[in-house]
Design an enzyme around this catalytic site. Sequence first.
Site, PDB file in Angstrom:
ATOM      1  N   ASP A 197     -15.316  15.603  36.593  1.00  0.00           N
ATOM      2  CA  ASP A 197     -14.752  16.932  36.825  1.00  0.00           C
ATOM      3  C   ASP A 197     -15.567  17.711  37.852  1.00  0.00           C
ATOM      4  O   ASP A 197     -16.800  17.687  37.828  1.00  0.00           O
ATOM      5  CB  ASP A 197     -14.789  17.671  35.470  1.00  0.00           C
ATOM      6  CG  ASP A 197     -14.129  19.025  35.491  1.00  0.00           C
ATOM      7  OD1 ASP A 197     -12.902  19.067  35.656  1.00  0.00           O
ATOM      8  OD2 ASP A 197     -14.837  20.037  35.336  1.00  0.00           O
ATOM      9  N   GLU A 239     -12.890  14.167  40.879  1.00  0.00           N
ATOM     10  CA  GLU A 239     -12.061  15.346  41.089  1.00  0.00           C
ATOM     11  C   GLU A 239     -12.756  16.191  42.147  1.00  0.00           C
ATOM     12  O   GLU A 239     -13.636  16.988  41.842  1.00  0.00           O
ATOM     13  CB  GLU A 239     -11.879  16.176  39.810  1.00  0.00           C
ATOM     14  CG  GLU A 239     -10.823  17.244  40.032  1.00  0.00           C
ATOM     15  CD  GLU A 239     -11.034  18.584  39.329  1.00  0.00           C
ATOM     16  OE1 GLU A 239     -10.088  19.370  39.277  1.00  0.00           O
ATOM     17  OE2 GLU A 239     -12.150  18.862  38.853  1.00  0.00           O
TER      18      GLU A 239
HETATM   19  C1  GLC Z   1     -11.269  21.082  36.543  1.00  0.00           C
HETATM   20  C2  GLC Z   1     -10.212  20.902  35.477  1.00  0.00           C
HETATM   21  C3  GLC Z   1      -9.721  22.239  35.023  1.00  0.00           C
HETATM   22  C4  GLC Z   1     -10.890  23.071  34.530  1.00  0.00           C
HETATM   23  C5  GLC Z   1     -11.992  23.150  35.588  1.00  0.00           C
HETATM   24  C6  GLC Z   1     -13.260  23.709  35.019  1.00  0.00           C
HETATM   25  O1  GLC Z   1     -10.743  21.620  37.705  1.00  0.00           O
HETATM   26  O2  GLC Z   1      -9.168  20.106  35.966  1.00  0.00           O
HETATM   27  O3  GLC Z   1      -8.757  22.126  34.023  1.00  0.00           O
HETATM   28  O4  GLC Z   1     -10.466  24.354  34.202  1.00  0.00           O
HETATM   29  O5  GLC Z   1     -12.318  21.863  36.074  1.00  0.00           O
HETATM   30  O6  GLC Z   1     -13.850  22.783  34.170  1.00  0.00           O
END
Ligand code: GLC
Length: 534
Positions: A197, A239
């Site tokens: 993440d 991500e």
């Molecule tokens: C990522 C996740 C999202 C979350 C953010 C903070 O972007 O996909 O859902 O709110 O991280 O952890």
Amino acid sequence: MWYKTAIFYELYPRAFMDSNADGVGDFKGLLSKIDHLVDLGVDCVWITPFYPSPLRDDGYDISDYFSVHPDLGTLEDLKAVIDRLHEYGIKVVADLVMNHTSDQHPWFIESRSSRDNPKRDWYVWSDSDQKYRGTRVIFIDTHDSNWTYDETTGQYYWHRFYDHQPDLNFDNPEVRAVMFEIMDFWLQLGLDGFRADAVPYLFEREGTNSENLKETHDFLKAIRAHIDKNWPGKILLAEANQWPKDTRAYFGDDDEFHMGFHFPVMPRLYMALKQKSRRSIVEIMEMTPEIPPGAQWCVFLRNHDELTLEMVTLEEREYMWEQYAPERRMRLNLGIRRRLAPLMDNDRSRIELLNAELFTLPGSPIIYYGDEIGMGDNIWLFDRNGVRTPMQWDDSPNAGFSAAAKTYEPVIDDEVFGYKKVNVQAQKADPDSLLNTLKHMIRVRKQYKAFGLGTFAFCLPDNDAVLAYMRAYENERLFCVFNLSDSEETAVFEMSEFVGKTPVNVLTGASLPVIQQANYSLTLAPYAYYWLRI
Ligand code: GLC
């Protein structure tokens, strides 16, 4: 390199199946629904955060990295899910949230308790909220600063997301070390890797935008080295919501991430439909660099967040909002909180068209739970919860998801997308349903290595409403053609290389007219798509 030809499925465990009638999905429920995943033909499931958490960011605010949320069951229950999926040859990845914790995590509770607490330096503290001013705010609907003042010790702490999600301090070697422990714990349990993440934000530096820094890449490379050495075959999926050239950096020289989401192509797939023009798709794919041999993109249409419009121009963002989020309530931060089917006005031909693109673009496709049956959304729910409603299994109360009187969020029950109409059971029984169409696409895709491993080249006719590209691998040639417009379109392709060959539509088995000369003409019905083997 199983991940290069895999079909992924994003599964939000609270929404999937409730086994104990408390209104919340759980691992035992999920275990009872694995046949759905097997039937659909997915190869890897990404389960969104299942760790203990106050759930103020739906589990992305973790308060214990070594356990599971009691709502979902026990560690043994999760283990049973992983084992069962493995029996069917399905891999399982989970979120690795490194950038921040919940403010309820014992580490932060200690850190904020006094300036000389041993955990003080695990987070980013400052006397001033003017540090790192070059860093953008991500949740702009709720925050105007990345700093929050903490009364107890009279300093500010740093957070890239909600103010209840303090960022960990990656300059601290203890913080870096604990990440390895967390990874080992879950890989030991049987996970096949992580969707990591928010990776661009691990370090912050004055005079930069604190994204994609060299320090961040160095740390991520150390993580990869650890996986390669101790857990070969397990993967890291990034991500990194960035432009293609910046995401490219996360693959390193096959020494950082195995996979990365291709964020910028996603909104352009939607935009192209409204513009009846392939232009923006072509542009972004031409801006997409080659990636190392061991790396793979992950492509998606929707996920558990808002449809992000961070990676488009200002004009494109306005256009997307106008076209796809006419009501203010549909917008959130820099995005749109709606699901795929409602975004397509529940028009089956456009939903299929987007999926046909998804399954043939370079990369491994990921399906967001519920989109395989065309589930709707509820824009009136808080934050992004409207795209996280219970899975619609059948037309019984609560869509067969739960026997509770009240579910964690209401089941969708409107006229168009309600569970009485849209559910797995009904679609399983109907050979022409969206579910069966997607299942078929997945089955066909798996017959050709070119989709996962092949090269990608545009073959563009003059007609701008027609998108076409060739996927090639060894002796496979798959020519993919899409009509992005709502009217019939004719396109002439340069096919001198294939004169004398007969294209076969691999989705239907039907042959097309033989290619007799260099110019090959096709007439496409509105939103028609072809995957042609030549
Ligand atoms: C990522 C996740 C999202 C979350 C953010 C903070 O972007 O996909 O859902 O709110 O991280 O952890």
